[in-house]
Scaffold this motif. Structure first.
Motif, PDB file in Angstrom:
ATOM      1  N   SER A 177      52.975  62.297  56.838  1.00 22.77           N
ATOM      2  CA  SER A 177      53.804  63.458  57.084  1.00 22.77           C
ATOM      3  C   SER A 177      55.188  63.494  57.071  1.00 22.77           C
ATOM      4  N   THR A 178      55.681  62.473  56.685  1.00 23.01           N
ATOM      5  CA  THR A 178      57.378  62.479  56.388  1.00 23.01           C
ATOM      6  C   THR A 178      57.738  63.188  55.013  1.00 23.01           C
ATOM      7  N   ASN A 179      58.889  63.353  55.028  1.00 22.40           N
ATOM      8  CA  ASN A 179      59.498  64.029  53.973  1.00 22.40           C
ATOM      9  C   ASN A 179      59.715  63.224  52.651  1.00 22.40           C
ATOM     10  N   TYR A 180      59.080  62.054  52.691  1.00 21.69           N
ATOM     11  CA  TYR A 180      59.329  61.226  51.398  1.00 21.69           C
ATOM     12  C   TYR A 180      58.315  61.754  50.302  1.00 21.69           C
ATOM     13  N   SER A 181      58.766  61.907  49.110  1.00 22.16           N
ATOM     14  CA  SER A 181      58.071  62.064  48.069  1.00 22.16           C
ATOM     15  C   SER A 181      57.526  60.737  47.643  1.00 22.16           C
ATOM     16  N   ASP A 182      56.645  60.694  46.490  1.00 18.99           N
ATOM     17  CA  ASP A 182      55.962  59.673  45.953  1.00 18.99           C
ATOM     18  C   ASP A 182      57.095  58.883  45.541  1.00 18.99           C
ATOM     19  N   THR A 183      57.928  59.539  44.797  1.00 22.04           N
ATOM     20  CA  THR A 183      59.179  58.707  44.168  1.00 22.04           C
ATOM     21  C   THR A 183      59.812  57.931  44.930  1.00 22.04           C
ATOM     22  N   ALA A 184      60.233  58.731  46.153  1.00 26.82           N
ATOM     23  CA  ALA A 184      61.128  58.386  46.982  1.00 26.82           C
ATOM     24  C   ALA A 184      60.627  57.022  47.737  1.00 26.82           C
ATOM     25  N   MET A 185      59.423  56.986  48.150  1.00 20.92           N
ATOM     26  CA  MET A 185      58.721  55.986  48.755  1.00 20.92           C
ATOM     27  C   MET A 185      58.783  54.882  48.056  1.00 20.92           C
ATOM     28  N   ASP A 186      58.460  54.950  46.504  1.00 24.74           N
ATOM     29  CA  ASP A 186      58.294  53.981  45.662  1.00 24.74           C
ATOM     30  C   ASP A 186      59.706  53.336  45.279  1.00 24.74           C
ATOM     31  N   SER A 187      60.806  54.119  45.287  1.00 30.27           N
ATOM     32  CA  SER A 187      62.109  53.721  45.265  1.00 30.27           C
ATOM     33  C   SER A 187      62.544  52.897  46.480  1.00 30.27           C
ATOM     34  N   LYS A 188      62.211  53.274  47.644  1.00 31.59           N
ATOM     35  CA  LYS A 188      62.351  52.603  48.925  1.00 31.59           C
ATOM     36  C   LYS A 188      61.870  51.274  49.099  1.00 31.59           C
ATOM     37  N   GLN A 189      60.456  51.272  48.589  1.00 31.82           N
ATOM     38  CA  GLN A 189      59.875  49.961  48.643  1.00 31.82           C
ATOM     39  C   GLN A 189      60.505  48.993  47.556  1.00 31.82           C
ATOM     40  N   ARG A 190      60.879  49.348  46.315  1.00 30.09           N
ATOM     41  CA  ARG A 190      61.603  48.685  45.281  1.00 30.09           C
ATOM     42  C   ARG A 190      62.876  47.998  45.974  1.00 30.09           C
ATOM     43  N   LEU A 191      63.641  48.989  46.509  1.00 30.16           N
ATOM     44  CA  LEU A 191      64.946  48.567  46.920  1.00 30.16           C
ATOM     45  C   LEU A 191      64.947  47.586  48.105  1.00 30.16           C
ATOM     46  N   VAL A 192      63.699  47.693  48.945  1.00 29.40           N
ATOM     47  CA  VAL A 192      63.528  46.718  50.239  1.00 29.40           C
ATOM     48  C   VAL A 192      63.215  45.463  49.697  1.00 29.40           C
ATOM     49  N   TYR A 193      62.341  45.434  48.616  1.00 22.31           N
ATOM     50  CA  TYR A 193      61.771  44.239  48.005  1.00 22.31           C
ATOM     51  C   TYR A 193      63.095  43.514  47.431  1.00 22.31           C
ATOM     52  N   ARG A 218      54.370  44.070  54.951  1.00 22.28           N
ATOM     53  CA  ARG A 218      53.586  43.383  53.936  1.00 22.28           C
ATOM     54  C   ARG A 218      54.420  43.104  52.730  1.00 22.28           C
ATOM     55  N   LEU A 219      55.581  43.757  52.297  1.00 17.48           N
ATOM     56  CA  LEU A 219      56.330  43.532  51.355  1.00 17.48           C
ATOM     57  C   LEU A 219      57.213  42.047  51.468  1.00 17.48           C
ATOM     58  N   ALA A 220      57.545  41.824  52.862  1.00 17.74           N
ATOM     59  CA  ALA A 220      58.252  40.728  53.429  1.00 17.74           C
ATOM     60  C   ALA A 220      57.137  39.446  53.526  1.00 17.74           C
ATOM     61  N   PRO A 364      66.590  57.485  46.275  1.00 14.23           N
ATOM     62  CA  PRO A 364      66.400  58.883  45.363  1.00 14.23           C
ATOM     63  C   PRO A 364      65.314  59.847  46.131  1.00 14.23           C
ATOM     64  N   GLU A 365      65.826  61.026  45.716  1.00 16.48           N
ATOM     65  CA  GLU A 365      65.371  62.233  46.166  1.00 16.48           C
ATOM     66  C   GLU A 365      65.380  62.278  47.824  1.00 16.48           C
ATOM     67  N   THR A 366      66.129  61.725  48.416  1.00 10.69           N
ATOM     68  CA  THR A 366      66.387  61.800  49.732  1.00 10.69           C
ATOM     69  C   THR A 366      67.937  61.915  50.068  1.00 10.69           C
ATOM     70  N   GLU A 367      68.196  62.077  51.328  1.00 11.53           N
ATOM     71  CA  GLU A 367      69.823  61.707  51.618  1.00 11.53           C
ATOM     72  C   GLU A 367      70.019  60.461  52.380  1.00 11.53           C
ATOM     73  N   ARG A 368      68.984  59.677  52.448  1.00 16.19           N
ATOM     74  CA  ARG A 368      68.935  58.519  53.175  1.00 16.19           C
ATOM     75  C   ARG A 368      69.571  57.277  52.304  1.00 16.19           C
ATOM     76  N   THR A 369      70.040  56.334  53.135  1.00 20.17           N
ATOM     77  CA  THR A 369      70.860  55.213  52.524  1.00 20.17           C
ATOM     78  C   THR A 369      70.254  53.818  53.202  1.00 20.17           C
ATOM     79  N   LEU A 370      69.952  52.950  52.250  1.00 19.19           N
ATOM     80  CA  LEU A 370      69.361  51.572  52.528  1.00 19.19           C
ATOM     81  C   LEU A 370      70.777  50.541  52.613  1.00 19.19           C
TER      82      LEU A 370
END
Length: 380
Positions: A177-193, A218-220, A364-370
């Motif tokens: 239900s969050t406002n992450y697009s598939d691209t944003a979620m994929d990018s976040k997972q890649r950055l965290v990894y 699970r990425l960790a 990407p595709e969000t205003e959030r920062t890691l």
């Protein structure tokens, strides 16, 4: 009190199975405390070898009442009343008193033979003995081995019939239900990894704070870390645990934790059960989509959040979510905005007091920062 429903249920079934196998070897458990079970590599294991005693023909199961207090009563309350009643275990370290449990349970539970026998009638028996000044051991005065095996079967049946479906809570559907697009979620997972891989040597223990259903935990784990996957939402932790169990995962341990009211040191001299901060620091903590809930949802100043995280881990991956994000807009929709320092510059200023910023990256595709941070005390 940090386990989800199915963890407590699996620990209960493990205890009964151990008692059954002990009887086959001429032994019996004299304790049936939930604290004698710990989860290791995804499985509930008994850690207290001193709980075993020699079985004597005709003796009752002396741990029966304790099993009912530590396992059956809380499971019944979580299943038939409200899953949040598991928190009673934080107050009652030797299990939920049976008289309290039956007062809270609906009358319909008397229609369940297992709950009627092991909770309602058991509690009534305890009260009768208490009024007579005789302390019962919770089981009949004499019991054959066949009778004890029947008791174990009856308890196991009562436990197995108790269920809870993890639905209807606030965050169980967060990822969908969050406002992450598939691209944003994929990018976040890649950055965290990538950030997980920047530590040398790789972190052996990671605490995922506000882990939800454990996607990033699970990425960790893929990096070889042992991960404690904390979340305040019972449904999210339940789903996390069931996913780990189904997939035979051994490196992720989901646990319940309210970071605004974390587990304290409890028991004798506050030392029987360690407080959350006493169990750290972990090598790394992750706080993804969490800070805005602490700072705005619970009015914790950013500087206090930073210092708390610094007590928990040497390295930190943290996500900043600005006020323009729909999730923060929702938090502010029912309260006055009295958070002038809640901004990206305010966040960086607050965290620089405890951490060195190694790297930051926009999602990407969000205003959030890691942010990838290192605790200052580790580099002085």
């Amino acid at each position: 009190y940090e386990w989800c429903f199915s963890q407590l249920k699996d620990a209960a079934l493990a205890t009964l199975q151990i008692q059954r196998e002990a009887l086959a070897l001429g032994m019996s458990l004299k304790d049936a405390s939930a604290y004698n079970i710990q989860f290791h590599l995804g499985r509930p294991l008994l850690i207290d070898t001193l709980s075993f005693d020699e079985y004597r023909e005709g003796q009752p199961w002396v741990a029966y009442a304790q099993f009912c207090r530590h396992f059956l009563a809380p499971l019944a309350l979580m299943s038939r009343v409200d899953v949040r009643l598991s928190s009673l275990q934080r107050v009652h370290l030797d299990g939920i008193p049976l008289d309290l449990a039956v007062r809270l349970l609906p009358r319909s539970t008397r229609l369940s033979p297992g709950l009627l026998m092991h909770l309602h009638l058991h509690a009534a028996s305890q009260q009768r003995h208490a009024s007579s000044g005789v302390a019962p051991d919770g089981a009949p005065g004499r019991m054959s081995k066949a009778g004890m095996l029947g008791l174990i079967d009856s308890l196991e049946g009562a436990v197995r019939k108790l269920t809870w479906q993890p639905t209807g809570t606030e965050w169980a559907e967060y990822y969908s239900s969050t406002n992450y697009s598939d691209t944003a979620m994929d990018s976040k997972q890649r950055l965290v990894y990538e950030m997980l891989g920047e530590i040398r040597p790789s972190p052996s223990v990671v605490w995922d704070l506000g882990a939800n259903t454990g996607v990033f935990s699970r990425l960790a784990a893929q990096k070889g870390a042992r991960v404690i996957s904390w979340d305040v939402d019972a449904a999210a932790v339940e789903r996390n645990y069931l996913n780990s169990k189904q997939n035979h995962e051994t490196r992720v341990l989901p646990l319940l934790q309210d970071l605004t009211n974390p587990s304290p040191g409890v028991g004798w001299a506050h030392e029987e059960r360690s407080a959350l901060v006493q169990r750290g620091p972990a090598d790394m903590a992750m706080a993804l989509a969490l800070v805005h809930h602490l700072a705005i949802g619970n009015n914790v100043p950013l500087g206090h959040v930073a210092r708390f995280f610094a007590d928990l881990a040497d390295w930190l991956i943290v996500e900043f979510v600005p006020k323009s994000d729909t999730q923060v807009v929702r938090l502010l929709s029912s309260r006055e905005d009295v958070f002038p320092d809640y901004s990206q510059s305010g966040f960086e200023s607050a965290f620089k007091g405890c951490f060195t910023i190694i790297r930051s990256a926009a999602i990407p595709e969000t205003e959030r920062t890691l942010y990838f941070l290192r605790r200052r005390s580790t580099i002085e």
